[in-house]
Design a protein around this motif. Structure first.
Motif, mmCIF file in Angstrom:
data_model
loop_
_atom_site.group_PDB
_atom_site.id
_atom_site.type_symbol
_atom_site.label_atom_id
_atom_site.label_comp_id
_atom_site.label_asym_id
_atom_site.label_seq_id
_atom_site.Cartn_x
_atom_site.Cartn_y
_atom_site.Cartn_z
ATOM 1 N N LEU A 174 14.607 -3.416 26.450
ATOM 2 C CA LEU A 174 15.653 -2.398 26.309
ATOM 3 C C LEU A 174 15.047 -1.010 26.175
ATOM 4 O O LEU A 174 15.548 -0.032 26.741
ATOM 5 N N TYR A 193 23.125 -5.279 27.367
ATOM 6 C CA TYR A 193 22.832 -4.460 26.194
ATOM 7 C C TYR A 193 22.104 -3.194 26.622
ATOM 8 O O TYR A 193 21.483 -3.141 27.683
ATOM 9 N N ARG A 194 22.192 -2.182 25.767
ATOM 10 C CA ARG A 194 21.406 -0.968 25.992
ATOM 11 C C ARG A 194 20.922 -0.426 24.665
ATOM 12 O O ARG A 194 21.541 -0.640 23.608
ATOM 13 N N GLU A 224 27.303 -4.139 25.686
ATOM 14 C CA GLU A 224 28.247 -3.829 26.756
ATOM 15 C C GLU A 224 28.905 -5.146 27.125
ATOM 16 O O GLU A 224 28.322 -5.966 27.833
ATOM 17 N N GLY A 281 18.933 4.108 27.024
ATOM 18 C CA GLY A 281 20.223 4.646 27.426
ATOM 19 C C GLY A 281 20.857 3.932 28.599
ATOM 20 O O GLY A 281 22.006 4.209 28.945
ATOM 21 N N ARG A 282 20.148 2.992 29.218
ATOM 22 C CA ARG A 282 20.660 2.282 30.384
ATOM 23 C C ARG A 282 20.945 0.830 30.040
ATOM 24 O O ARG A 282 20.258 0.221 29.222
ATOM 25 N N VAL A 283 21.957 0.276 30.666
ATOM 26 C CA VAL A 283 22.325 -1.112 30.409
ATOM 27 C C VAL A 283 21.337 -2.045 31.113
ATOM 28 O O VAL A 283 21.031 -1.871 32.296
ATOM 29 N N VAL A 284 20.845 -3.028 30.368
ATOM 30 C CA VAL A 284 20.035 -4.102 30.940
ATOM 31 C C VAL A 284 20.895 -5.365 30.874
ATOM 32 O O VAL A 284 21.374 -5.728 29.798
ATOM 33 N N THR A 285 21.109 -5.998 31.991
ATOM 34 C CA THR A 285 22.043 -7.123 32.026
ATOM 35 C C THR A 285 21.484 -8.334 31.286
ATOM 36 O O THR A 285 20.261 -8.509 31.171
ATOM 37 N N ARG A 300 20.398 2.760 22.483
ATOM 38 C CA ARG A 300 20.907 4.131 22.428
ATOM 39 C C ARG A 300 19.778 5.135 22.555
ATOM 40 O O ARG A 300 18.689 4.940 21.995
ATOM 41 N N HIS A 301 20.039 6.180 23.267
ATOM 42 C CA HIS A 301 19.050 7.256 23.436
ATOM 43 C C HIS A 301 19.813 8.547 23.633
ATOM 44 O O HIS A 301 19.711 9.206 24.670
ATOM 45 N N TYR A 326 14.143 1.015 29.238
ATOM 46 C CA TYR A 326 15.211 1.678 29.984
ATOM 47 C C TYR A 326 16.175 2.328 28.992
ATOM 48 O O TYR A 326 17.345 1.954 28.925
#
Length: 229
Positions: A165, A223-224, A218, A170-174, A226-227, A168
């Motif tokens: 996580l 999940y992501r 999400e 701030g980005r969603v990782v599936t 936070r940033h 990346y």
């Protein structure tokens, strides 16, 4: 900028031979004699290609490869005396991009290196040494996680998920990506594994899932981290 190649091998003569051969191709070359040093250099030096020996003095190269793959997609060429097919399959399944057996022909080795480097500069995810999110710090070089400057003890899987996580921010990782990358393709549907690890991470980070400071769910996706800054 010349491509940066990191050689992780405990034999000084092999490192010297590879350094001369790779430098003659115009590459920048870094060296490490142990797995621990190699992982640190991979995180800090942002290489475009890693040459990895499996017979390292401090830890097995297969373990180094698995740990590297927890947070980096850099191409890896394994260079080893281990010629057993099972060893090769194990390395390739763990994320190695190619496997060359010692003794080796330098021209074939350089051709394989060029092929991997063609995949690297424009497509590889930029590597960072550490990430700070509020009081949370994920140090990729030393595999350390601290919260308000206090180190948090994580299991291997907990660290792997958090590092994925953090790679990346701030980005969603599936869910599927996390399960395949960390547990393997046969566990792509085993979302309960991931939910358990995320739950443990939130407990250790004192992260409220209703109002998360760090790990955001999400629903139905993944999940992501936070940033916001």
């Amino acid at each position: 900028m010349p491509a940066h190649v990191l050689v992780i091998d405990d034999e000084p003569q092999i490192r010297k031979f590879l350094r001369i051969s790779l430098a003659a191709q115009g590459y920048q070359v870094s060296e490490a004699a142990t797995g621990t040093e190699g992982l640190a250099q991979a995180a800090l030096g942002q290489p475009d290609l890693v040459i990895l020996d499996l017979g390292l003095p401090d830890r097995d190269g297969q373990e180094v490869l698995a740990e590297l793959r927890e947070w980096s997609a850099v191409p890896v060429l394994v260079l080893s005396v281990r010629a057993d097919e099972r060893e090769k399959v194990r390395a390739l399944d763990a994320g190695a991009n190619d496997y060359v057996t010692k003794p080796f022909g330098i021209q074939e080795f350089l051709a394989r290196s060029r092929a991997l480097l063609r995949q690297s500069p424009t497509t590889a995810t930029p590597q960072i040494a550490a990430l700070d999110v509020g009081d949370l710090r994920v140090d990729f070089a030393y595999r350390r996680v601290t919260l308000a400057a206090s180190e948090i003890a994580l299991t291997r899987k907990e660290y792997a998920v958090l590092a994925a996580l953090a790679h990346y921010p701030g980005r969603v990782v599936t869910q599927r990506q996390l399960l395949i990358d960390i547990w393997g393709p046969t566990h792509a549907q085993d979302s309960h594994y991931l939910r358990i690890v995320i739950g443990h991470l939130r407990q250790k980070l004192a992260d409220d899932p209703v109002a998360p400071r760090y790990i955001v769910t999400e629903p139905g996706v993944g999940y992501r981290l936070r940033h916001d800054g």
